[in-house]
Design a protein around this motif. Structure first.
Motif, PDB file in Angstrom:
ATOM      1  N   PHE A  65       0.789  -1.331  -0.031  1.00  0.00           N
ATOM      2  CA  PHE A  65       0.171   0.068  -0.033  1.00  0.00           C
ATOM      3  C   PHE A  65       0.726   1.285  -0.062  1.00  0.00           C
ATOM      4  CE2 PHE A  65      -2.268  -2.940   3.358  1.00  0.00           C
ATOM      5  CZ  PHE A  65      -2.616  -3.698   2.460  1.00  0.00           C
ATOM      6  N   THR A  66       2.216   1.141  -0.056  1.00  0.00           N
ATOM      7  CA  THR A  66       2.885   2.438   0.065  1.00  0.00           C
ATOM      8  C   THR A  66       3.121   3.159  -1.496  1.00  0.00           C
ATOM      9  OG1 THR A  66       4.604   1.315   1.666  1.00  0.00           O
ATOM     10  CG2 THR A  66       5.592   3.169   0.333  1.00  0.00           C
ATOM     11  N   LEU A  67       2.845   4.464  -1.121  1.00  0.00           N
ATOM     12  CA  LEU A  67       3.060   5.256  -2.555  1.00  0.00           C
ATOM     13  C   LEU A  67       4.395   5.973  -2.332  1.00  0.00           C
ATOM     14  CD1 LEU A  67       1.809   7.008  -4.693  1.00  0.00           C
ATOM     15  CD2 LEU A  67       0.917   8.460  -2.948  1.00  0.00           C
ATOM     16  N   GLY A  68       4.954   6.012  -3.466  1.00  0.00           N
ATOM     17  CA  GLY A  68       6.499   6.541  -3.382  1.00  0.00           C
ATOM     18  C   GLY A  68       6.871   6.759  -4.744  1.00  0.00           C
ATOM     19  N   GLU A  69       8.286   7.299  -4.821  1.00  0.00           N
ATOM     20  CA  GLU A  69       8.683   7.576  -6.031  1.00  0.00           C
ATOM     21  C   GLU A  69       9.893   6.556  -6.192  1.00  0.00           C
ATOM     22  OE1 GLU A  69      10.122  11.499  -6.040  1.00  0.00           O
ATOM     23  OE2 GLU A  69       8.052  12.374  -6.333  1.00  0.00           O
ATOM     24  N   PHE A  70       9.968   5.884  -7.127  1.00  0.00           N
ATOM     25  CA  PHE A  70      10.897   4.664  -7.482  1.00  0.00           C
ATOM     26  C   PHE A  70      12.031   5.152  -8.550  1.00  0.00           C
ATOM     27  CE2 PHE A  70       6.924   3.155  -5.420  1.00  0.00           C
ATOM     28  CZ  PHE A  70       7.712   2.302  -4.426  1.00  0.00           C
ATOM     29  N   ALA A  71      13.143   4.671  -8.192  1.00  0.00           N
ATOM     30  CA  ALA A  71      13.871   4.810  -9.464  1.00  0.00           C
ATOM     31  C   ALA A  71      14.823   3.449  -9.432  1.00  0.00           C
ATOM     32  CB  ALA A  71      14.916   5.694  -9.261  1.00  0.00           C
ATOM     33  N   PHE A  72      14.643   2.978 -10.799  1.00  0.00           N
ATOM     34  CA  PHE A  72      15.236   1.466 -10.786  1.00  0.00           C
ATOM     35  C   PHE A  72      15.851   1.312 -12.159  1.00  0.00           C
ATOM     36  CE2 PHE A  72      10.620   1.634 -11.621  1.00  0.00           C
ATOM     37  CZ  PHE A  72      10.566   0.971 -12.938  1.00  0.00           C
ATOM     38  N   TYR A  73      16.811   0.375 -12.393  1.00  0.00           N
ATOM     39  CA  TYR A  73      17.264  -0.110 -13.606  1.00  0.00           C
ATOM     40  C   TYR A  73      16.371  -1.244 -14.199  1.00  0.00           C
ATOM     41  CZ  TYR A  73      21.337   3.139 -12.826  1.00  0.00           C
ATOM     42  OH  TYR A  73      22.061   4.100 -12.060  1.00  0.00           O
ATOM     43  N   ARG A  74      16.229  -1.116 -15.459  1.00  0.00           N
ATOM     44  CA  ARG A  74      15.561  -2.269 -16.290  1.00  0.00           C
ATOM     45  C   ARG A  74      15.905  -2.671 -17.418  1.00  0.00           C
ATOM     46  NH1 ARG A  74       9.015  -1.595 -17.259  1.00  0.00           N
ATOM     47  NH2 ARG A  74       8.533  -3.880 -17.211  1.00  0.00           N
ATOM     48  N   PRO A  75      16.420  -3.753 -17.840  1.00  0.00           N
ATOM     49  CA  PRO A  75      16.695  -4.110 -19.070  1.00  0.00           C
ATOM     50  C   PRO A  75      15.336  -4.384 -19.954  1.00  0.00           C
ATOM     51  CG  PRO A  75      17.221  -5.727 -17.829  1.00  0.00           C
ATOM     52  CD  PRO A  75      16.498  -4.875 -16.923  1.00  0.00           C
ATOM     53  N   ASN A  76      15.271  -3.843 -21.202  1.00  0.00           N
ATOM     54  CA  ASN A  76      14.159  -4.020 -21.803  1.00  0.00           C
ATOM     55  C   ASN A  76      12.906  -4.021 -21.160  1.00  0.00           C
ATOM     56  OD1 ASN A  76      15.695  -4.422 -24.151  1.00  0.00           O
ATOM     57  ND2 ASN A  76      16.276  -6.319 -23.498  1.00  0.00           N
ATOM     58  N   HIS A  77      12.301  -5.087 -21.069  1.00  0.00           N
ATOM     59  CA  HIS A  77      10.937  -5.129 -20.314  1.00  0.00           C
ATOM     60  C   HIS A  77      10.901  -6.163 -19.205  1.00  0.00           C
ATOM     61  CE1 HIS A  77       9.183  -2.078 -23.026  1.00  0.00           C
ATOM     62  NE2 HIS A  77       9.602  -2.877 -23.972  1.00  0.00           N
ATOM     63  N   GLY A  78      12.041  -6.634 -18.776  1.00  0.00           N
ATOM     64  CA  GLY A  78      12.284  -7.581 -17.631  1.00  0.00           C
ATOM     65  C   GLY A  78      12.073  -7.047 -16.481  1.00  0.00           C
ATOM     66  N   LEU A  79      12.456  -7.563 -15.321  1.00  0.00           N
ATOM     67  CA  LEU A  79      12.630  -7.035 -13.817  1.00  0.00           C
ATOM     68  C   LEU A  79      13.292  -6.103 -13.835  1.00  0.00           C
ATOM     69  CD1 LEU A  79      11.057  -8.091 -11.244  1.00  0.00           C
ATOM     70  CD2 LEU A  79      13.068  -9.382 -10.777  1.00  0.00           C
ATOM     71  N   GLY A  80      12.800  -5.184 -13.085  1.00  0.00           N
ATOM     72  CA  GLY A  80      13.876  -3.961 -12.461  1.00  0.00           C
ATOM     73  C   GLY A  80      14.405  -4.219 -11.459  1.00  0.00           C
ATOM     74  N   THR A  81      15.508  -3.546 -11.176  1.00  0.00           N
ATOM     75  CA  THR A  81      16.467  -3.512  -9.896  1.00  0.00           C
ATOM     76  C   THR A  81      16.337  -2.162  -9.202  1.00  0.00           C
ATOM     77  OG1 THR A  81      17.903  -5.270 -10.626  1.00  0.00           O
ATOM     78  CG2 THR A  81      18.623  -4.097  -8.751  1.00  0.00           C
ATOM     79  N   LEU A  82      15.890  -1.899  -8.179  1.00  0.00           N
ATOM     80  CA  LEU A  82      15.578  -0.780  -7.320  1.00  0.00           C
ATOM     81  C   LEU A  82      17.120  -0.048  -7.219  1.00  0.00           C
ATOM     82  CD1 LEU A  82      13.464   1.226  -6.015  1.00  0.00           C
ATOM     83  CD2 LEU A  82      14.272   0.226  -3.795  1.00  0.00           C
ATOM     84  N   SER A 140       2.924   6.525   3.319  1.00  0.00           N
ATOM     85  CA  SER A 140       3.165   4.879   3.803  1.00  0.00           C
ATOM     86  C   SER A 140       1.834   4.268   4.019  1.00  0.00           C
ATOM     87  CB  SER A 140       3.878   5.110   5.027  1.00  0.00           C
ATOM     88  OG  SER A 140       3.185   5.350   6.174  1.00  0.00           O
ATOM     89  N   HIS A 141       0.825   4.913   4.147  1.00  0.00           N
ATOM     90  CA  HIS A 141      -0.245   4.110   4.624  1.00  0.00           C
ATOM     91  C   HIS A 141      -0.181   3.233   5.855  1.00  0.00           C
ATOM     92  CE1 HIS A 141      -2.759   6.135   1.743  1.00  0.00           C
ATOM     93  NE2 HIS A 141      -2.321   5.654   0.649  1.00  0.00           N
ATOM     94  N   PHE A 142       0.687   3.631   6.680  1.00  0.00           N
ATOM     95  CA  PHE A 142       0.897   2.751   7.819  1.00  0.00           C
ATOM     96  C   PHE A 142      -0.446   2.342   8.608  1.00  0.00           C
ATOM     97  CE2 PHE A 142       1.404   2.344  12.490  1.00  0.00           C
ATOM     98  CZ  PHE A 142       2.274   1.151  12.709  1.00  0.00           C
ATOM     99  N   SER A 143      -1.365   3.455   8.668  1.00  0.00           N
ATOM    100  CA  SER A 143      -2.616   3.028   9.211  1.00  0.00           C
ATOM    101  C   SER A 143      -3.482   1.774   8.533  1.00  0.00           C
ATOM    102  CB  SER A 143      -3.634   4.407   9.487  1.00  0.00           C
ATOM    103  OG  SER A 143      -3.849   4.822   7.940  1.00  0.00           O
TER     104      SER A 143
END
Length: 249
Positions: free
Chosen positions: A53-70, A78-81
């Motif tokens: 449920f966390t809303l965030g800004e993410f920067a990650f490396y990603r080759p083509n359309h596979g799995l990215g790496t943060l 955070s939506h901790f509640s």
């Protein structure tokens, strides 16, 4: 290639001894899987941003359309509640799993993202979760191309004073067309009014609505029938939510 996106964590799973793989729902890049190395470690700087449920800004490396790496991440909300309350966590989990199972990988559309974001915000702000989820289910059906036709007859297109609801045919049936589905259900005026509003309402416009318990029960039954017949998904989160509902006071 380095990507920078705003997204919501809709799924988080352990991977290996110390890593996690998170699935993000993003506004412009669809659904994306990202590997977060070391996220399970106690002192990991990325542990918090992998929480559901966390809303965030993410920067990650990603080759083509596979799995990215943060590479880096910053929490916006955070939506901790939602995670600390068992019932709210169950509703939020259902909302996320429903989108995850309905939205195809790489399917781009801001509608999916904005509706989920508004759903989680509504749950966190203590709006009636049963009403929130019913509206969210309507939006998911519409986004998937199965939106119920409520305001006029789904068979002939005419408007009428009274309708029956046919989840099998996908909407309302006027008295002249009721024979097309003998299993079509009569609903109360209050339930029909809510369905009528939900057909046109954006999740972001939902206010604090007081709904009678019997109306909510009928609304839940109708929406569940639409979901089961039109999408046919078996969701673990819904089963858990139904179990919790039996013990809610």
């Amino acid at each position: 290639m380095l990507y920078r996106v705003e997204g919501i964590v809709i799924r988080s799973m352990d991977y290996g001894e110390g890593n996690k793989i998170i699935t993000l729902c993003t506004e412009g890049n669809g659904k994306i899987g990202v590997l977060v190395r070391g996220a399970k470690k106690v002192k990991s700087r990325h542990a918090a941003i992998t929480q559901p449920f966390t809303l965030g800004e993410f920067a990650f490396y990603r080759p083509n359309h596979g799995l990215g790496t943060l590479n880096s991440g910053e929490i916006i909300e955070s939506h901790f509640s939602l995670r600390e309350d068992l019932f709210l966590a169950a509703y939020a989990s259902y909302a996320c799993e429903l989108l995850d199972r309905t939205l195809q990988d790489e399917e781009v559309g801001s509608f999916w993202y904005t509706q989920l974001k508004a759903c989680l915000e509504s749950l966190a702000s203590k709006k009636d979760p049963e009403v929130v989820i019913a509206l969210y289910e309507m939006k998911i059906l519409q986004a998937a191309g199965y939106g119920p036709v409520i305001s006029n007859c789904v068979s002939c297109g005419r408007t009428a004073d009274t309708y029956k609801i046919s989840p099998r045919l996908g909407g309302s049936l006027c008295p002249s067309c009721g024979h097309h589905d003998p299993a079509a259900q009569k609903v109360s005026a209050g339930t029909y009014k809510l369905l009528h509003y939900f057909e046109r309402m954006d999740m972001r416009r939902l206010g604090n609505v007081e709904v009678k318990d019997e109306t909510k029960a009928e609304l839940k039954r109708i929406m569940r029938d639409f979901m089961d017949i039109q999408l046919g998904l078996k969701l673990k989160s819904r089963s858990f939510l139904d179990q919790l509902d039996k013990y809610e006071i």
